[in-house]
Design a protein around this motif. Structure first.
Motif, PDB file in Angstrom:
ATOM      1  N   LYS A 166       0.830  -1.210   0.000  1.00  0.00           N
ATOM      2  CA  LYS A 166       0.000   0.000   0.000  1.00  0.00           C
ATOM      3  C   LYS A 166       0.868   1.266   0.000  1.00  0.00           C
ATOM      4  O   LYS A 166       0.510   2.264  -0.607  1.00  0.00           O
ATOM      5  CB  LYS A 166      -0.909  -0.012   1.223  1.00  0.00           C
ATOM      6  N   LEU A 167       2.019   1.213   0.670  1.00  0.00           N
ATOM      7  CA  LEU A 167       2.911   2.366   0.769  1.00  0.00           C
ATOM      8  C   LEU A 167       4.021   2.359  -0.282  1.00  0.00           C
ATOM      9  O   LEU A 167       4.815   3.292  -0.351  1.00  0.00           O
ATOM     10  CB  LEU A 167       3.540   2.417   2.168  1.00  0.00           C
ATOM     11  N   ALA A 168       4.081   1.308  -1.076  1.00  0.00           N
ATOM     12  CA  ALA A 168       5.164   1.147  -2.051  1.00  0.00           C
ATOM     13  C   ALA A 168       5.133   2.234  -3.120  1.00  0.00           C
ATOM     14  O   ALA A 168       4.065   2.727  -3.495  1.00  0.00           O
ATOM     15  CB  ALA A 168       5.066  -0.222  -2.723  1.00  0.00           C
ATOM     16  N   GLY A 169       6.313   2.599  -3.597  1.00  0.00           N
ATOM     17  CA  GLY A 169       6.414   3.453  -4.768  1.00  0.00           C
ATOM     18  C   GLY A 169       6.280   2.585  -6.008  1.00  0.00           C
ATOM     19  O   GLY A 169       6.361   1.360  -5.924  1.00  0.00           O
ATOM     20  N   ILE A 170       6.066   3.204  -7.135  1.00  0.00           N
ATOM     21  CA  ILE A 170       5.926   2.457  -8.392  1.00  0.00           C
ATOM     22  C   ILE A 170       6.908   3.034  -9.406  1.00  0.00           C
ATOM     23  O   ILE A 170       6.955   4.241  -9.613  1.00  0.00           O
ATOM     24  CB  ILE A 170       4.496   2.562  -8.972  1.00  0.00           C
ATOM     25  N   ALA A 171       7.692   2.151 -10.013  1.00  0.00           N
ATOM     26  CA  ALA A 171       8.585   2.550 -11.104  1.00  0.00           C
ATOM     27  C   ALA A 171       8.111   1.828 -12.360  1.00  0.00           C
ATOM     28  O   ALA A 171       7.607   0.707 -12.290  1.00  0.00           O
ATOM     29  CB  ALA A 171      10.026   2.163 -10.790  1.00  0.00           C
ATOM     30  N   GLU A 172       8.262   2.464 -13.490  1.00  0.00           N
ATOM     31  CA  GLU A 172       7.902   1.808 -14.743  1.00  0.00           C
ATOM     32  C   GLU A 172       9.195   1.380 -15.426  1.00  0.00           C
ATOM     33  O   GLU A 172      10.048   2.204 -15.750  1.00  0.00           O
ATOM     34  CB  GLU A 172       7.089   2.732 -15.636  1.00  0.00           C
ATOM     35  N   ILE A 173       9.336   0.072 -15.622  1.00  0.00           N
ATOM     36  CA  ILE A 173      10.529  -0.504 -16.234  1.00  0.00           C
ATOM     37  C   ILE A 173      10.083  -1.311 -17.440  1.00  0.00           C
ATOM     38  O   ILE A 173       9.320  -2.266 -17.302  1.00  0.00           O
ATOM     39  CB  ILE A 173      11.304  -1.402 -15.242  1.00  0.00           C
ATOM     40  N   ASP A 174      10.557  -0.920 -18.610  1.00  0.00           N
ATOM     41  CA  ASP A 174      10.163  -1.605 -19.851  1.00  0.00           C
ATOM     42  C   ASP A 174       8.643  -1.731 -19.957  1.00  0.00           C
ATOM     43  O   ASP A 174       8.114  -2.798 -20.249  1.00  0.00           O
ATOM     44  CB  ASP A 174      10.817  -2.986 -19.950  1.00  0.00           C
TER      45      ASP A 174
END
Length: 119
Positions: free
Chosen positions: A63-71
């Motif tokens: 719930k607290l996680a960040g999100i990165a977009e990879i490929d």
């Protein structure tokens, strides 16, 4: 691996790669020794618990996680506070260095969030 987590991971991996990792249902996860490689060469280490985060469920961390977009894939990663807690609990020399740098990054993020200071 935990039942529901293993099932969800197997489904996500099968959707991604076309392979069914049926062995995840019963395999023992050994931190640092249990991993898979994705088609793009990225390595994913499989873990089911982390030192310093014993008081948190997977759902709470997510719930607290960040999100990165990879490929073009959205990848969740630990909140900086959780990562610092883990690094402090593990406390290897490389983790001690990571804590110093992560706390610097956290300070910068907090200053940016506070906005410009009036004199």
């Amino acid at each position: 691996m935990m039942g529901g987590v293993a099932t969800n991971f197997r489904k996500a991996y099968e959707d991604y790669s076309g392979e069914n990792l049926y062995m995840l249902k019963t395999m023992q996860i050994v931190p640092g020794w249990t991993y898979i490689y994705l088609n793009n060469g990225y390595r994913i280490d499989l873990i089911i618990q982390m030192k310093g985060l014993e008081g948190y469920s997977l759902e709470q961390c997510y719930k607290l996680a960040g999100i990165a977009e990879i490929d073009d894939v959205k990848v969740p990663f630990l909140h900086i506070n959780h990562l610092i807690a883990n690094k402090k609990a593990v406390n290897r020399p490389k983790d001690q260095i990571d804590v110093i740098e992560l706390e610097r990054i956290k300070k910068i993020l907090e200053e940016d969030a506070a906005g410009p200071q009036k004199l």
